[in-house]
Write a protein that holds these residues in place. Structure first.
Motif, PDB file in Angstrom:
ATOM      1  N   GLY A  81      92.917 114.244  47.577  1.00 26.82           N
ATOM      2  CA  GLY A  81      91.637 113.879  48.175  1.00 26.82           C
ATOM      3  C   GLY A  81      91.110 115.086  48.925  1.00 26.82           C
ATOM      4  O   GLY A  81      91.464 116.240  48.620  1.00 26.82           O
TER       5      GLY A  81
ATOM      6  N   GLY B 256      91.844 116.279  51.853  1.00 25.91           N
ATOM      7  CA  GLY B 256      92.885 117.096  52.461  1.00 25.91           C
ATOM      8  C   GLY B 256      93.696 117.860  51.429  1.00 25.91           C
ATOM      9  O   GLY B 256      93.873 119.079  51.533  1.00 25.91           O
TER      10      GLY B 256
ATOM     11  N   ASP C 282      98.520 113.173  42.234  1.00 29.15           N
ATOM     12  CA  ASP C 282      97.608 112.072  42.590  1.00 29.15           C
ATOM     13  C   ASP C 282      97.618 111.057  41.452  1.00 29.15           C
ATOM     14  O   ASP C 282      97.701 111.426  40.287  1.00 29.15           O
ATOM     15  CB  ASP C 282      96.181 112.580  42.817  1.00 29.15           C
ATOM     16  N   LYS C 283      97.485 109.783  41.833  1.00 24.97           N
ATOM     17  CA  LYS C 283      97.483 108.731  40.807  1.00 24.97           C
ATOM     18  C   LYS C 283      96.136 108.643  40.104  1.00 24.97           C
ATOM     19  O   LYS C 283      96.041 108.106  38.999  1.00 24.97           O
ATOM     20  CB  LYS C 283      97.855 107.390  41.430  1.00 24.97           C
TER      21      LYS C 283
ATOM     22  N   ILE D 118     103.033 108.004  43.046  1.00 20.23           N
ATOM     23  CA  ILE D 118     104.235 108.330  43.820  1.00 20.23           C
ATOM     24  C   ILE D 118     104.857 107.012  44.270  1.00 20.23           C
ATOM     25  O   ILE D 118     104.183 106.182  44.885  1.00 20.23           O
ATOM     26  CB  ILE D 118     103.875 109.222  45.036  1.00 20.23           C
TER      27      ILE D 118
ATOM     28  N   CYS E 125      85.324 106.959  58.251  1.00 26.04           N
ATOM     29  CA  CYS E 125      83.925 107.338  58.403  1.00 26.04           C
ATOM     30  C   CYS E 125      83.152 106.333  59.261  1.00 26.04           C
ATOM     31  O   CYS E 125      82.312 105.577  58.743  1.00 26.04           O
ATOM     32  CB  CYS E 125      83.276 107.485  57.022  1.00 26.04           C
TER      33      CYS E 125
ATOM     34  N   ASP F 190      93.509 111.110  56.634  1.00 25.88           N
ATOM     35  CA  ASP F 190      93.471 109.705  57.066  1.00 25.88           C
ATOM     36  C   ASP F 190      94.857 109.096  57.280  1.00 25.88           C
ATOM     37  O   ASP F 190      94.989 108.113  58.004  1.00 25.88           O
ATOM     38  CB  ASP F 190      92.735 108.859  56.006  1.00 25.88           C
TER      39      ASP F 190
ATOM     40  N   ALA G 155      87.961 110.802  58.511  1.00 23.94           N
ATOM     41  CA  ALA G 155      86.801 111.304  57.760  1.00 23.94           C
ATOM     42  C   ALA G 155      87.203 112.572  57.021  1.00 23.94           C
ATOM     43  O   ALA G 155      88.118 113.299  57.437  1.00 23.94           O
ATOM     44  CB  ALA G 155      85.634 111.597  58.704  1.00 23.94           C
ATOM     45  N   GLY G 156      86.493 112.809  55.909  1.00 21.97           N
ATOM     46  CA  GLY G 156      86.823 113.932  55.047  1.00 21.97           C
ATOM     47  C   GLY G 156      86.755 115.270  55.756  1.00 21.97           C
ATOM     48  O   GLY G 156      87.618 116.132  55.552  1.00 21.97           O
ATOM     49  N   VAL G 157      85.740 115.440  56.608  1.00 21.07           N
ATOM     50  CA  VAL G 157      85.595 116.742  57.267  1.00 21.07           C
ATOM     51  C   VAL G 157      86.792 117.056  58.159  1.00 21.07           C
ATOM     52  O   VAL G 157      87.202 118.211  58.269  1.00 21.07           O
ATOM     53  CB  VAL G 157      84.285 116.844  58.089  1.00 21.07           C
TER      54      VAL G 157
END
Ligand SMILES: Cc1cc2nc3c(=O)[nH]c(=O)nc-3n(C[C@H](O)[C@H](O)[C@H](O)COP(=O)(O)OP(=O)(O)OC[C@H]3O[C@@H](n4cnc5c(N)ncnc54)[C@H](O)[C@@H]3O)c2cc1C
Length: 380
Positions: A9, A11, A33-34, A76, A153, A281, A290-292
């Motif tokens: 994602g 991160g 990642d799935k 995973i 978010c 997260d 949040a993504g940032v």
């Protein structure tokens, strides 16, 4: 040196990119990642409100060609943070250093009645399916509401309420509709009094009912009411929910969580397990989910890892800052720069809203896709 990055994602992508830029083929990075592609959180709102189509916002991982990086699409199943080993559907992987960037899992089924009689807009399938639901909505009582804390978010429910207003107005349905926003927070964006005041003013101007410090805990589809933790009941025709968030089960089972999420050193992002870092997260680092913030943490964790690989001391530590873009509707976007520094009250100043900042937000997304995937965001 082998590095395992769990989760591609915000991160995981930033961390992998930073390390690949720095070391190229000198390190062996396995990114797992799935999913088969990355979707920005804000793109979910764009699809849901018909501003774009699903195909344009999924960025396939097959495009991820970076020196030193192998992408493995697999689920995973277990994590051993002591051995730095994971079991996946594609077999076991082991490393010298490991980064957990598995985000937060979403559980609409944890709110009684939500799956049967409401709609969540936080998962990719949920938001994409809402595009048709909204397109067919004849008008009525719309409630945008949060079902648990913490949630990703924190501005997203406010943005959604404003976008619902625009959506219904454009379709001539606003006069026959009501919009309510239910949030567990006392203000829309607690660290930014400016942004909160601007949002409350925007809600008042648009006739959006604001219900602070409330959580929706169940949905009674027969009576068409939402039940709040306080006992208050809100009638609804369309419920747009922020579902319950939990750490992924595989992280919970790994023994890395304390009181819910993964604790980390707030300056280095290292967990209690030496050589194992966690970003985004999935952590309880103290910034909003949040993504940032995930990106900022990934960048610092990458520098910590780079310094460790070189046998040097890292020069940069995490400072808890991030820029949030805030959709006000009508192509107007505001920007809030927030700092969550340990030991200080969080604070954020707001710029805008303006159409220039709407372009800024687009540039933010396209720059990340170029950086992480090495190509432009395909728009056709
Ligand atoms: C509607 C909405 C709007 C948003 N808008 C914004 C915004 O404007 N700005 C902003 O900064 N943030 C925004 N966000 C929040 C943002 O999307 C997240 O906070 C961010 O993606 C977190 O990054 P992360 O790397 O921690 O986790 P994620 O990006 O969620 O990545 C975690 C990855 O782990 C993978 N994974 C999980 N479990 C497993 C497993 N067992 N096996 C393999 N893979 C697994 C998942 O597939 C996922 O790809 C928004 C979110 C939503 C829902």
């Amino acid at each position: 040196m082998r590095i395992l990055v769990l989760g591609a994602g915000f991160g995981g992508l930033e961390l992998t990119t930073s390390l690949s830029e720095e070391f190229g083929d000198d390190v062996e990075i396995t990114l797992i990642d799935k999913g088969d592609g990355f979707v920005f959180g804000f793109s979910k709102l764009d699809v849901m409100f018909g501003r774009t189509i699903a195909e344009r916002v999924v960025h396939p991982y097959r495009d991820l060609l970076k020196p030193g990086v192998t992408f493995v699409q697999s689920t995973i199943r277990s994590i051993d943070p002591t051995a730095k080993r994971v079991e996946t559907d594609a077999g076991p992987f082991e490393a010298d250093l490991m980064v957990v960037a598995l985000g937060a899992d979403l559980h609409p089924e944890a709110t009684p009645g939500l799956v049967e009689s409401g709609h969540e807009f936080y998962t990719v399938p949920g938001a994409f399916a809402l595009r048709d639901v909204l397109a067919e909505f004849p008008g009525g009582r719309v409630v945008v509401g949060v079902t648990s804390t913490p949630f990703k978010c924190p501005p997203a429910p406010s943005e959604t309420a404003l976008l619902v207003h625009d959506f219904l107005t454009e379709r001539g349905l606003r006069d026959s509709s009501e919009i309510a926003l239910v949030m567990p927070l006392g203000a829309p964006i607690p660290p930014s009094p400016d942004a909160s005041a601007a949002l409350l003013e925007a809600f008042a101007e648009r006739g959006i009912a604001w219900h602070p410090e409330q959580l929706i805990i169940s949905v009674d589809g027969d009576r068409r009411v939402l039940v709040c933790a306080s006992g208050t009941e809100l009638p609804y025709d369309l419920f747009l929910a922020v579902p319950v968030h939990r750490p992924p089960t595989v992280v919970l089972d790994s023994g890395m969580c304390v009181d819910g999420w993964v604790p980390v050193d707030p300056l280095t992002l290292e967990t209690a397990f030496p050589g194992v870092y966690a970003v985004g997260d999935v952590t309880s680092v103290g910034t909003p989910k949040a993504g940032v913030f995930a990106e900022g943490q990934a960048s610092v964790a990458a520098q910590q890892i780079a310094a460790a690989l070189r046998g040097q001391d890292a020069t940069e530590t995490y400072d808890g800052t991030g820029i949030c873009y805030l959709e006000f509707g009508h192509d107007q976007v505001a920007k809030v720069e927030v700092t969550f520094l340990s030991g200080h009250a969080p604070h954020g100043d707001m710029e805008g809203p303006s159409s220039v900042l709407a372009e800024d937000k687009v540039a933010f997304g396209t720059s990340r896709i170029r950086r992480w995937f090495g190509r432009d965001w395909a728009t056709d």
